[in-house]
Design a protein around this motif. Structure first.
Motif, PDB file in Angstrom:
ATOM      1  N   ASP B   5     -31.020  94.026  27.487  1.00 50.97           N
ATOM      2  CA  ASP B   5     -31.047  92.837  28.350  1.00 50.97           C
ATOM      3  C   ASP B   5     -30.041  91.802  27.866  1.00 50.97           C
ATOM      4  O   ASP B   5     -29.322  91.192  28.650  1.00 50.97           O
ATOM      5  CB  ASP B   5     -32.440  92.194  28.348  1.00 50.97           C
ATOM      6  CG  ASP B   5     -33.424  92.982  29.201  1.00 50.97           C
ATOM      7  OD1 ASP B   5     -32.962  93.900  29.912  1.00 50.97           O
ATOM      8  OD2 ASP B   5     -34.631  92.684  29.140  1.00 50.97           O
ATOM      9  N   ARG B   9     -26.888  90.420  29.897  1.00 56.68           N
ATOM     10  CA  ARG B   9     -26.707  89.009  30.221  1.00 56.68           C
ATOM     11  C   ARG B   9     -25.353  88.508  29.703  1.00 56.68           C
ATOM     12  O   ARG B   9     -24.645  87.781  30.389  1.00 56.68           O
ATOM     13  CB  ARG B   9     -27.855  88.173  29.630  1.00 56.68           C
ATOM     14  CG  ARG B   9     -27.692  86.695  29.956  1.00 56.68           C
ATOM     15  CD  ARG B   9     -28.925  85.889  29.684  1.00 56.68           C
ATOM     16  NE  ARG B   9     -30.023  86.249  30.580  1.00 56.68           N
ATOM     17  CZ  ARG B   9     -31.101  85.491  30.775  1.00 56.68           C
ATOM     18  NH1 ARG B   9     -31.236  84.338  30.137  1.00 56.68           N
ATOM     19  NH2 ARG B   9     -32.053  85.870  31.578  1.00 56.68           N
ATOM     20  N   ALA B 426     -24.671  91.984  36.083  1.00 53.68           N
ATOM     21  CA  ALA B 426     -26.041  92.177  35.587  1.00 53.68           C
ATOM     22  C   ALA B 426     -26.663  93.421  36.208  1.00 53.68           C
ATOM     23  O   ALA B 426     -27.259  94.255  35.507  1.00 53.68           O
ATOM     24  CB  ALA B 426     -26.884  90.933  35.903  1.00 53.68           C
TER      25      ALA B 426
END
Lengths: 430, 430
Positions: B5, B9, B426
């Protein structure tokens, strides 16, 4: 009553009694064959090949009745039965052209009933003091070349003709060129001046409205022609996407137009007693797309009344409505693009026609003639500026006109021709 | 936050920060030259020679960015930036065709911002897990060949294509023939199957409405697309002469239509709180003549709301209005000829877009992104049936679109592309 009056009345009665219903019906059917349609209607727009053929046919019919035929610079056709004296003639007739899809009676009936009057006078062996002329006016309908009633209005005011000649039809043909072709096709017919004196004019026509039928009366004495005003109302807003524009951000020209139209209908309903007639007939919407807020809406107002004061009051109200309608980011304007004051036919003509209609109705055990005004324009409206003029109406079934379904019962057409014969014969001996 | 993640990001932020406003503006100007007009607008209807030239230009631009180009049976163009794994790609883009007279942004902006995202990723040296594809859908506008959004809807449901191929334009050219010519002109481009899996889809578009501008906010998170119903209302009366027909004898189709339209506008005003949008956009009046009482009036209703229940209530009210409107000798009927339920974009997509928009806005010291619904249809509406989908809006100056005057400030276009870059990067690492 003087002896002359007595003789004139006798001749009028004799002429009336010699009108022949079968002959009239046959003439109507024969002319309707020019441009006749399977649905019973007639397509004979002015100065088309079909109209020229119909004109040629009418010339032959008139000559067979002993008439002298003449024309003028607007190709109006005059069929003249000589009088004892060379006085200004009595004029009757109407027009032979039709709407793109019309019936067999609008216009044609007035011309053919005029020829029937001449046939009746011939058969009765009546000589009249004045000549009688039956006219077929050019382009009354105005559907191919605008405006309508060109022939009769140019006859009364020849100064109109140059502008009329410049009018073009949908195929870009000039009225002037079509006119020259029509005149060339009748080069055996002498041309007489426009605006020449006429002693009187009577036009017999179908009502094109429901009033006589509703009253169950076969004959109408037309007291005059309604005043009319035409306006164009233009509502502007901002063209925008129907999906993306919130209601409170819109300047919707159609919402403005509907608001005004709604007020106008309410006003007309409130003015029912004054016999105001209101029609919002032609609408143009821009861009006219399902999912675009209209940026511009234009609609026409046709308002009529025999009482000019009612129309003046209407215009003042319209003014006030426009001043009140202040759409967001938009505007409302209106302009009058046509107006015509009322026509009032002279009393002496009305009493003669009343007498003619009353006698024909009585003999046929029908109701007394009704007095009514014409809501439509007719060639007689222009002739009224030139000589004492009047009109006789017969019923239109269902009030229908400018339509293949146009219809009038044969006995009503017969009574109309009888009333015309009486009137014309009486006028021709005055 | 997992390490994956965190990396995703980071890549998203890096992509966002590499978007180049000057390069984006130059790309918009270059594409606008295809069909560019003196008034600043663009005329580039689908599959015209100009559109084909624009497509060829886009293919060259995409190849210069290292993309692999493919097409499909509806001539949709896909520009693919490879991912680390051969997973279903993340899709972005819009359409390159315009209305007959459109602006330089509607559609084009979404395609060019997609290519700008690829340029930014290249420049930042970012590799993504999934491939990214930028699409230029065929015939979104529907102005030359109806219906609109052919390319995206056929991609999602190829069974639509045969009917689309039969659609003809104003010159009677079949869409199918125009499509085959377009495919022949790009025979160097491999064809891939329609309906192939996509992991997600994001469409960036101008708002085409005034909401963001009014709120002075540069970015909008589109939560869904309004439900829409289109109705055709047909009022019939009896065509008759405006002058000869008394008011109490009339069956005036326009009076009926105005009465209903007036009630509809009043209803919409009363429903302001529910955000119902009502447009009566297309009107057809017969015979549409100044002096004839309309015998037939047809008008369309375009009604929209994101809340389906509001439209159901509207339809019930319309039903009741029709039952009440009983014009003399006339009739009123209506039919629904198009309806589409609302589209609600998935919450996970919305929160990602919210994050992307918030970061771009904040860095530019702009107001927080606004959540709004789309009142217009977009290709994303169809893609929402195929994969998780969402949209980003930037403001339209004055809410104007489908117009040469269509405009969005360069810094707003830049922020939109930044938000897109974040979102796409993303998604491509998920």
């Amino acid at each position: 009553m003087t002896q002359q009056d007595s003789l004139a009345r006798h001749a009028a009665e004799l002429a009336q009694d010699h009108v022949n219903s079968g002959r009239l019906q046959a003439a109507i059917a024969a002319l309707a064959a020019f441009g006749g349609r399977d649905d019973g209607g007639v397509s004979r727009e002015t100065l088309t090949d079909i109209d020229l053929a119909a004109r040629r046919y009418l010339i032959e019919q008139a000559r067979a009745l002993g008439c002298e035929v003449s024309t003028d610079d607007c190709a109006n056709l005059f069929f003249r039965r000589a009088g004892k004296a060379d006085l200004p003639p009595v004029l009757t007739g109407s027009h032979a052209d039709t709407q793109p899809v019309g019936g067999k009676l609008d216009g044609a009936y007035g011309v053919l009933a005029g020829l029937e009057v001449i046939a009746a006078l011939n058969e009765a062996g009546i000589e009249t003091l004045r000549p009688i002329e039956v006219v077929a006016w050019t382009n009354e309908e105005g559907s191919r070349f605008g405006p309508g009633a060109m022939g009769s209005s140019a006859f009364v005011d020849p100064a109109c003709l140059p502008a009329y000649r410049a009018s073009v039809d949908g195929a870009n043909i000039r009225f002037g060129d079509a006119l020259d072709a029509a005149l060339a096709a009748t080069d055996d017919v002498p041309r007489r001046p426009m605006q020449r004196p006429m002693s009187a004019c009577v036009e017999l026509h179908i009502e094109q409205g429901p009033v006589l039928e509703r009253a169950a009366v076969p004959l109408g004495v037309v007291t005059g022609i309604q005043s009319v005003r035409w306006y164009r109302v233009e509502c502007t807003g901002v063209m925008a996407h129907a999906g993306t524009t919130p209601m409170d951000e819109r300047s919707d020209a159609m919402a403005t137009a509907v608001g005004i139209a709604h007020q106008l209908y309410a006003y007309a309903a409130a003015e029912a007693a004054s016999q105001l007639r209101l029609t919002l007939g032609r609408w143009q919407v821009g861009p006219n797309s399902v999912n675009t807020i209209p940026g511009k809406v234009e609609f026409t107002i046709d308002v009529r009344c025999v009482d000019e004061a009612v129309l003046a009051r209407f215009e003042a109200t319209l003014d006030a409505m426009m001043a009140q309608a202040r759409p967001r980011q938009g505007g409302v304007t209106y302009q009058c693009f046509f107006r015509r004051p009322p026509t009032h036919f002279p009393a002496a003509m009305l009493s003669l026609i009343e007498r003619a209609c009353a006698r024909a109705s009585e003999q046929a055990s029908q109701g007394k003639p009704l007095h009514l005004t014409s809501g439509a324009f007719h060639d007689a409206m222009y002739l009224a500026e030139h000589c004492p003029t009047a009109m006789i109406f017969v019923p239109s079934k269902g009030g229908i006109s400018h339509n293949a379904a146009e219809e009038t019962a044969p006995h009503e057409l017969f009574l109309g021709a009888q009333a015309l014969a009486y009137t014309v014969a009486a006028l021709a001996n005055q």
